[in-house]
Design a protein around this motif. Sequence first.
Motif, PDB file in Angstrom:
ATOM      1  N   SER A  90       0.812  -1.221   0.000  1.00 55.72           N
ATOM      2  CA  SER A  90       0.000   0.000   0.000  1.00 55.72           C
ATOM      3  C   SER A  90       0.847   1.273   0.000  1.00 55.72           C
ATOM      4  O   SER A  90       0.381   2.336  -0.411  1.00 55.72           O
ATOM      5  CB  SER A  90      -0.927   0.003   1.228  1.00 55.72           C
ATOM      6  OG  SER A  90      -0.175  -0.115   2.428  1.00 55.72           O
ATOM      7  N   SER A  91       2.091   1.161   0.456  1.00 58.65           N
ATOM      8  CA  SER A  91       2.957   2.341   0.539  1.00 58.65           C
ATOM      9  C   SER A  91       3.843   2.468  -0.695  1.00 58.65           C
ATOM     10  O   SER A  91       4.226   1.465  -1.304  1.00 58.65           O
ATOM     11  CB  SER A  91       3.847   2.251   1.789  1.00 58.65           C
ATOM     12  OG  SER A  91       3.072   2.143   2.965  1.00 58.65           O
ATOM     13  N   ASP A  92       4.178   3.698  -1.032  1.00 57.97           N
ATOM     14  CA  ASP A  92       5.153   3.916  -2.086  1.00 57.97           C
ATOM     15  C   ASP A  92       6.516   3.394  -1.636  1.00 57.97           C
ATOM     16  O   ASP A  92       6.879   3.507  -0.456  1.00 57.97           O
ATOM     17  CB  ASP A  92       5.278   5.411  -2.414  1.00 57.97           C
ATOM     18  CG  ASP A  92       4.093   5.929  -3.213  1.00 57.97           C
ATOM     19  OD1 ASP A  92       3.388   5.092  -3.825  1.00 57.97           O
ATOM     20  OD2 ASP A  92       3.873   7.152  -3.224  1.00 57.97           O
ATOM     21  N   GLU A 103      14.153   7.070  -6.837  1.00 56.08           N
ATOM     22  CA  GLU A 103      12.886   7.179  -7.550  1.00 56.08           C
ATOM     23  C   GLU A 103      11.836   6.285  -6.903  1.00 56.08           C
ATOM     24  O   GLU A 103      12.155   5.372  -6.124  1.00 56.08           O
ATOM     25  CB  GLU A 103      13.071   6.796  -9.016  1.00 56.08           C
ATOM     26  CG  GLU A 103      13.607   5.394  -9.214  1.00 56.08           C
ATOM     27  CD  GLU A 103      14.053   5.120 -10.639  1.00 56.08           C
ATOM     28  OE1 GLU A 103      13.195   5.166 -11.544  1.00 56.08           O
ATOM     29  OE2 GLU A 103      15.249   4.842 -10.832  1.00 56.08           O
ATOM     30  N   ILE A 104      10.595   6.529  -7.230  1.00 57.53           N
ATOM     31  CA  ILE A 104       9.491   5.715  -6.711  1.00 57.53           C
ATOM     32  C   ILE A 104       9.267   4.533  -7.646  1.00 57.53           C
ATOM     33  O   ILE A 104       9.151   4.720  -8.870  1.00 57.53           O
ATOM     34  CB  ILE A 104       8.202   6.545  -6.584  1.00 57.53           C
ATOM     35  CG1 ILE A 104       8.400   7.698  -5.590  1.00 57.53           C
ATOM     36  CG2 ILE A 104       7.033   5.662  -6.138  1.00 57.53           C
ATOM     37  CD1 ILE A 104       7.201   8.630  -5.493  1.00 57.53           C
ATOM     38  N   PHE A 105       9.220   3.337  -7.101  1.00 58.05           N
ATOM     39  CA  PHE A 105       8.915   2.164  -7.911  1.00 58.05           C
ATOM     40  C   PHE A 105       7.525   2.342  -8.518  1.00 58.05           C
ATOM     41  O   PHE A 105       6.545   2.550  -7.791  1.00 58.05           O
ATOM     42  CB  PHE A 105       8.969   0.896  -7.055  1.00 58.05           C
ATOM     43  CG  PHE A 105       8.515  -0.338  -7.779  1.00 58.05           C
ATOM     44  CD1 PHE A 105       9.285  -0.891  -8.795  1.00 58.05           C
ATOM     45  CD2 PHE A 105       7.307  -0.946  -7.463  1.00 58.05           C
ATOM     46  CE1 PHE A 105       8.865  -2.022  -9.475  1.00 58.05           C
ATOM     47  CE2 PHE A 105       6.881  -2.077  -8.135  1.00 58.05           C
ATOM     48  CZ  PHE A 105       7.660  -2.621  -9.143  1.00 58.05           C
ATOM     49  N   PRO A 106       7.408   2.249  -9.855  1.00 58.07           N
ATOM     50  CA  PRO A 106       6.132   2.570 -10.524  1.00 58.07           C
ATOM     51  C   PRO A 106       5.128   1.410 -10.506  1.00 58.07           C
ATOM     52  O   PRO A 106       4.747   0.874 -11.550  1.00 58.07           O
ATOM     53  CB  PRO A 106       6.585   2.884 -11.954  1.00 58.07           C
ATOM     54  CG  PRO A 106       7.766   1.981 -12.162  1.00 58.07           C
ATOM     55  CD  PRO A 106       8.473   1.920 -10.827  1.00 58.07           C
ATOM     56  N   LYS A 107       4.697   1.037  -9.332  1.00 58.20           N
ATOM     57  CA  LYS A 107       3.860  -0.163  -9.198  1.00 58.20           C
ATOM     58  C   LYS A 107       2.552  -0.077  -9.985  1.00 58.20           C
ATOM     59  O   LYS A 107       2.055  -1.084 -10.494  1.00 58.20           O
ATOM     60  CB  LYS A 107       3.561  -0.436  -7.729  1.00 58.20           C
ATOM     61  CG  LYS A 107       2.788   0.658  -7.020  1.00 58.20           C
ATOM     62  CD  LYS A 107       2.580   0.325  -5.545  1.00 58.20           C
ATOM     63  CE  LYS A 107       1.863   1.454  -4.828  1.00 58.20           C
ATOM     64  NZ  LYS A 107       1.697   1.168  -3.387  1.00 58.20           N
ATOM     65  N   ASP A 108       2.006   1.137 -10.119  1.00 54.34           N
ATOM     66  CA  ASP A 108       0.731   1.283 -10.827  1.00 54.34           C
ATOM     67  C   ASP A 108       0.881   1.086 -12.335  1.00 54.34           C
ATOM     68  O   ASP A 108      -0.112   0.856 -13.034  1.00 54.34           O
ATOM     69  CB  ASP A 108       0.118   2.657 -10.545  1.00 54.34           C
ATOM     70  CG  ASP A 108      -0.298   2.821  -9.082  1.00 54.34           C
ATOM     71  OD1 ASP A 108      -0.547   1.788  -8.436  1.00 54.34           O
ATOM     72  OD2 ASP A 108      -0.338   3.963  -8.596  1.00 54.34           O
ATOM     73  N   GLN A 109       2.109   1.201 -12.839  1.00 55.79           N
ATOM     74  CA  GLN A 109       2.346   1.012 -14.273  1.00 55.79           C
ATOM     75  C   GLN A 109       2.602  -0.454 -14.626  1.00 55.79           C
ATOM     76  O   GLN A 109       2.554  -0.827 -15.791  1.00 55.79           O
ATOM     77  CB  GLN A 109       3.558   1.837 -14.708  1.00 55.79           C
ATOM     78  CG  GLN A 109       3.391   3.329 -14.542  1.00 55.79           C
ATOM     79  CD  GLN A 109       4.655   4.087 -14.914  1.00 55.79           C
ATOM     80  OE1 GLN A 109       5.507   3.589 -15.651  1.00 55.79           O
ATOM     81  NE2 GLN A 109       4.795   5.298 -14.403  1.00 55.79           N
ATOM     82  N   ILE A 110       2.902  -1.274 -13.637  1.00 58.96           N
ATOM     83  CA  ILE A 110       3.291  -2.662 -13.884  1.00 58.96           C
ATOM     84  C   ILE A 110       2.066  -3.516 -14.179  1.00 58.96           C
ATOM     85  O   ILE A 110       1.135  -3.597 -13.370  1.00 58.96           O
ATOM     86  CB  ILE A 110       4.072  -3.242 -12.695  1.00 58.96           C
ATOM     87  CG1 ILE A 110       5.306  -2.390 -12.390  1.00 58.96           C
ATOM     88  CG2 ILE A 110       4.460  -4.691 -12.966  1.00 58.96           C
ATOM     89  CD1 ILE A 110       6.278  -2.264 -13.523  1.00 58.96           C
ATOM     90  N   LYS A 111       2.063  -4.148 -15.337  1.00 58.23           N
ATOM     91  CA  LYS A 111       0.951  -5.010 -15.747  1.00 58.23           C
ATOM     92  C   LYS A 111       1.296  -6.496 -15.641  1.00 58.23           C
ATOM     93  O   LYS A 111       0.408  -7.337 -15.574  1.00 58.23           O
ATOM     94  CB  LYS A 111       0.554  -4.682 -17.192  1.00 58.23           C
ATOM     95  CG  LYS A 111       0.246  -3.220 -17.451  1.00 58.23           C
ATOM     96  CD  LYS A 111      -0.896  -2.713 -16.581  1.00 58.23           C
ATOM     97  CE  LYS A 111      -1.199  -1.245 -16.884  1.00 58.23           C
ATOM     98  NZ  LYS A 111      -2.220  -0.689 -15.947  1.00 58.23           N
ATOM     99  N   LYS A 112       2.591  -6.808 -15.669  1.00 56.16           N
ATOM    100  CA  LYS A 112       2.999  -8.206 -15.635  1.00 56.16           C
ATOM    101  C   LYS A 112       4.263  -8.332 -14.795  1.00 56.16           C
ATOM    102  O   LYS A 112       5.200  -7.557 -14.961  1.00 56.16           O
ATOM    103  CB  LYS A 112       3.260  -8.714 -17.063  1.00 56.16           C
ATOM    104  CG  LYS A 112       3.633 -10.194 -17.152  1.00 56.16           C
ATOM    105  CD  LYS A 112       2.478 -11.114 -16.809  1.00 56.16           C
ATOM    106  CE  LYS A 112       2.838 -12.573 -16.981  1.00 56.16           C
ATOM    107  NZ  LYS A 112       1.763 -13.493 -16.644  1.00 56.16           N
TER     108      LYS A 112
END
Length: 428
Positions: A90-92, A103-112
Amino acid sequence: MNEDKGKIGEDFVNELAYSSFLKFWCYPGPKFENGDKKEICDLLIVFHSIAIVISVKNYEFKGNHFRYFNNTIEKAVKQIYGACRVLFGSSDVHIKHPDKDIEIFPKDQIKKIFRIVINLGDGVKFYPFNSSTKSEDYVTLFDKDSFETIISELDTIPDFIDYLEKREKLFKSKTTIILPGDEYDFPVQTQQEFFKLGETIKDKHIFISGTEKDLLAHFFSNKRNFPDVLSGNSDGYYLQIDGDWQNFVAHEKVKNKNKADRVSYFIDEFVKNELLKDTLLKNLTPMREGLAKALLSFDRLTRRVIAKTYFDFYEQNKNNTGLKFGRRFGDFDGVGLLLTFYTDEIDMQMVNTLNLLAIESSNLYTNYRSKSMILISSNRHHRFLFAYIDKLEKYSPEEEQQIREDVRLVGWFTKETEINSTENEFPT
């Protein structure tokens, strides 16, 4: 000593990943920078919407398979499970690349997400081909030899991901054991361990006699798919493929492929030297990074087509003099590739104007076929100019009319020479 072996193993895997996928997208030993500062995994690769989470184990095999599996596979799978809980919690999560700012890990962009365990210990006579986390997420298992070969033969992210996806789809519902060791060199204890493992298998299963390199030979020979027999409904298969890799690489067509692929590394070198050179990273623009990603999104075969086209185009234009400007365009699955050539007599302001018109006219006269566009412009000295437009838009009627008038003014044909993308992966 174990820490030294672990570091040696991680460095081995990192160097292979850097050479195949470029260091820019590889995060060795990323830490939870805004959390407990602990290492999340051994290697994280992030490219577009893909995340590859890797755990590396370099324990010495001392003859007991079950103890070895416990020290490698089980621990590594737990590490990957924990890594994904951190990365996609839940946390960045802030991570640090050696050559970039935090940098912030782009979890919302990851599809696979692909989860990989790499065991580097030698002497193992058999091992599970795959595993799963306690949340039933598939985990790919490689030994040292198979990982080294696969990442060398499938040395682009699209090629590597294609293999991982098809591997997971086929083997996810099957318990698979691979026997890379000599079947005639099974000590009594090893035989007992193997039969004990076999007794625990209740679901569909596959025993593969051979290495994953041998399986890769069938993958290539079967038009990048695994042997058809493994897709059946039988509860159990025994696939004997020992030595098939050596037989495969001895074929003339494989040697021809390797020769034909040499030119494709022009794309890799272009990205390294023109876009992601160390001296440029501190001032890396979104356009340069977007262009690098776009070019590296092409598989090895497409890179071969593009590179051959570039050099063919160059040869046709290198002796031009005067105010001559060449163009060639092609579309690769929605990505437009525009090559232009300018002579020494054209000043830079005019070159930039003509390149812009070339982009606009290619977009217009292909009826907006491409969703994005790459421009690579050069002269006889291979002095590169480039651009990347992430999202091409349709022009207004007034803009379209102006583009047509400008094209008539410079005397261009409205239909450009298009890139022929017909290329056999294994030339005869």
